[in-house]
Design a protein around this motif. Structure first.
Motif, PDB file in Angstrom:
ATOM      1  N   LEU A  31       0.834  -1.220   0.000  1.00 27.23           N
ATOM      2  CA  LEU A  31       0.000   0.000   0.000  1.00 27.23           C
ATOM      3  C   LEU A  31       0.862   1.261   0.000  1.00 27.23           C
ATOM      4  O   LEU A  31       0.498   2.265  -0.604  1.00 27.23           O
ATOM      5  CB  LEU A  31      -0.927   0.003   1.220  1.00 27.23           C
ATOM      6  N   CYS A  37      -5.444   3.558  -6.532  1.00 24.27           N
ATOM      7  CA  CYS A  37      -6.278   2.405  -6.209  1.00 24.27           C
ATOM      8  C   CYS A  37      -7.512   2.432  -7.109  1.00 24.27           C
ATOM      9  O   CYS A  37      -7.756   3.414  -7.816  1.00 24.27           O
ATOM     10  CB  CYS A  37      -6.702   2.438  -4.738  1.00 24.27           C
ATOM     11  N   HIS A  38      -8.242   1.352  -7.106  1.00 19.96           N
ATOM     12  CA  HIS A  38      -9.548   1.311  -7.755  1.00 19.96           C
ATOM     13  C   HIS A  38     -10.568   1.056  -6.664  1.00 19.96           C
ATOM     14  O   HIS A  38     -10.429   0.093  -5.903  1.00 19.96           O
ATOM     15  CB  HIS A  38      -9.595   0.220  -8.825  1.00 19.96           C
ATOM     16  N   TYR A  54      -4.767   7.545  -3.105  1.00 18.03           N
ATOM     17  CA  TYR A  54      -5.058   7.291  -1.689  1.00 18.03           C
ATOM     18  C   TYR A  54      -3.815   7.571  -0.858  1.00 18.03           C
ATOM     19  O   TYR A  54      -2.704   7.704  -1.384  1.00 18.03           O
ATOM     20  CB  TYR A  54      -5.495   5.822  -1.465  1.00 18.03           C
ATOM     21  N   ARG A  56      -2.229   6.338   3.236  1.00 15.02           N
ATOM     22  CA  ARG A  56      -2.467   5.424   4.366  1.00 15.02           C
ATOM     23  C   ARG A  56      -1.891   6.017   5.636  1.00 15.02           C
ATOM     24  O   ARG A  56      -0.816   6.603   5.622  1.00 15.02           O
ATOM     25  CB  ARG A  56      -1.787   4.071   4.126  1.00 15.02           C
ATOM     26  N   VAL A  83     -11.544  -1.710  -2.109  1.00 15.39           N
ATOM     27  CA  VAL A  83     -10.413  -0.915  -2.609  1.00 15.39           C
ATOM     28  C   VAL A  83      -9.315  -1.875  -3.053  1.00 15.39           C
ATOM     29  O   VAL A  83      -8.883  -2.732  -2.281  1.00 15.39           O
ATOM     30  CB  VAL A  83      -9.872   0.027  -1.509  1.00 15.39           C
ATOM     31  N   THR A  84      -8.876  -1.717  -4.303  1.00 20.16           N
ATOM     32  CA  THR A  84      -7.848  -2.606  -4.857  1.00 20.16           C
ATOM     33  C   THR A  84      -6.625  -1.803  -5.286  1.00 20.16           C
ATOM     34  O   THR A  84      -6.765  -0.767  -5.938  1.00 20.16           O
ATOM     35  CB  THR A  84      -8.408  -3.372  -6.078  1.00 20.16           C
ATOM     36  N   VAL A  85      -5.458  -2.271  -4.910  1.00 23.60           N
ATOM     37  CA  VAL A  85      -4.189  -1.636  -5.307  1.00 23.60           C
ATOM     38  C   VAL A  85      -3.356  -2.694  -6.020  1.00 23.60           C
ATOM     39  O   VAL A  85      -3.228  -3.821  -5.527  1.00 23.60           O
ATOM     40  CB  VAL A  85      -3.426  -1.124  -4.056  1.00 23.60           C
ATOM     41  N   THR A  86      -2.802  -2.344  -7.181  1.00 20.72           N
ATOM     42  CA  THR A  86      -2.006  -3.310  -7.948  1.00 20.72           C
ATOM     43  C   THR A  86      -0.658  -2.722  -8.314  1.00 20.72           C
ATOM     44  O   THR A  86      -0.592  -1.624  -8.872  1.00 20.72           O
ATOM     45  CB  THR A  86      -2.740  -3.689  -9.259  1.00 20.72           C
ATOM     46  N   SER A 106      -0.628  -7.352  -5.217  1.00 21.31           N
ATOM     47  CA  SER A 106      -1.928  -6.661  -5.187  1.00 21.31           C
ATOM     48  C   SER A 106      -2.584  -6.826  -3.829  1.00 21.31           C
ATOM     49  O   SER A 106      -2.353  -7.808  -3.117  1.00 21.31           O
ATOM     50  CB  SER A 106      -2.839  -7.186  -6.295  1.00 21.31           C
TER      51      SER A 106
END
Ligand SMILES: Cc1cc2nc3c(=O)[nH]c(=O)nc-3n(C[C@H](O)[C@H](O)[C@H](O)COP(=O)(O)OP(=O)(O)OC[C@H]3O[C@@H](n4cnc5c(N)ncnc54)[C@H](O)[C@@H]3O)c2cc1C
Length: 219
Positions: A31, A37-38, A54, A56, A83-86, A106
């Motif tokens: 992160l 992010c999506h 985003y 954190r 919330v998705t982070v790749t 991810s």
């Protein structure tokens, strides 16, 4: 120290479960390297997945945007989000088409977004969002005024129910395919940082700030 974390039935990886990571520190490293992010949410049965930035802090993600956007309007009500982070690390070219893959890290976070409405907390969330992307930039820039703060919504998503998946390393082909005569291997991919381009309306004599030399996401 990593806090032990047990996946829920919703965050337990089904396929290639050996690639699952449920360790908080490892998830936070992913992160903290990313900043895009999506965010997925449903409005009257229609899913929307919106790309956004985003930040954190501790066990919370913060996202922000125009108070008028559909995403932020919906989430103010406390809508469940995904919330998705790749981070993409490479293309994996196997001998068989079937075994082609990608190297990646991810993270998926499931939770309920809530509005950050306390003014001091809102400014702090905006600061850490800015610092997450370009450490050092917040203090250098003009601070947000009342009008800008009013036009901006900030939401927090607790990092409570989450999973990560990591694929790294070489091609994995079926044993009988290793003799197939085609190039196989990994094409590494990484984010490339270009030379900063100064704005044409900047007053002369201002040097590129130190925090951009070099800019890097490596954590
Ligand atoms: C860059 C990239 C490319 C990919 N390409 C493909 C592809 O072409 N085809 C394909 O089938 N899969 C692909 N994947 C993997 C895909 O994201 C899922 O992991 C996969 O569909 C298997 O999900 P599942 O059935 O195990 O879990 P699901 O039942 O779909 O999900 C269960 C839970 O597992 C967790 N989870 C699932 N996937 C991930 C993930 N990637 N990261 C973190 N948590 C996760 C979530 O918490 C989710 O709620 C790709 C992943 C990345 C990052």
């Amino acid at each position: 120290m990593s806090l032990p974390f047990t996946p829920t039935p919703r965050t337990r990886l089904v396929r290639e479960a050996d690639r699952a990571v449920y360790d908080r520190d490892a998830v936070y490293r992913i992160l903290d390297e990313g900043f895009l992010c999506h965010v997925g949410f449903a409005v009257e049965g229609q899913p929307f997945v919106i790309p956004t930035s985003y930040g954190r802090k501790d066990d919370c993600l913060f996202i922000h945007g125009s108070a008028a956007s559909r995403m932020l309007r919906q989430m103010k009500e406390g809508v469940p989000v995904c919330v998705t982070v790749t981070l993409l690390d490479g293309l994996v070219l196997a001998r068989s088409i079937f075994n082609h893959s990608m190297n990646y890290r991810s993270v998926v976070v499931l939770g309920k977004a809530t509005l950050v409405d306390d003014p001091a907390e809102k400014i702090e969330a905006l600061r850490l969002l800015s610092e997450h992307i370009i450490p050092g930039r917040w203090a250098d820039s003009r601070q947000p005024n009342e009008r800008e703060l009013k036009a901006t919504s900030v939401l927090r998503v607790p990092i409570e129910e989450f999973s990560a998946k990591v694929r790294s390393g070489p091609v994995v082909d079926d044993e009988e395919d290793y003799s197939f005569p085609v190039w196989a291997g990994v094409v590494p991919l990484e984010m490339k940082v270009g030379e900063p381009i100064g704005d044409s309306r900047m007053d002369g004599g201002l040097a590129v700030p130190g925090y951009l030399k070099p800019y890097s996401r490596a954590r």
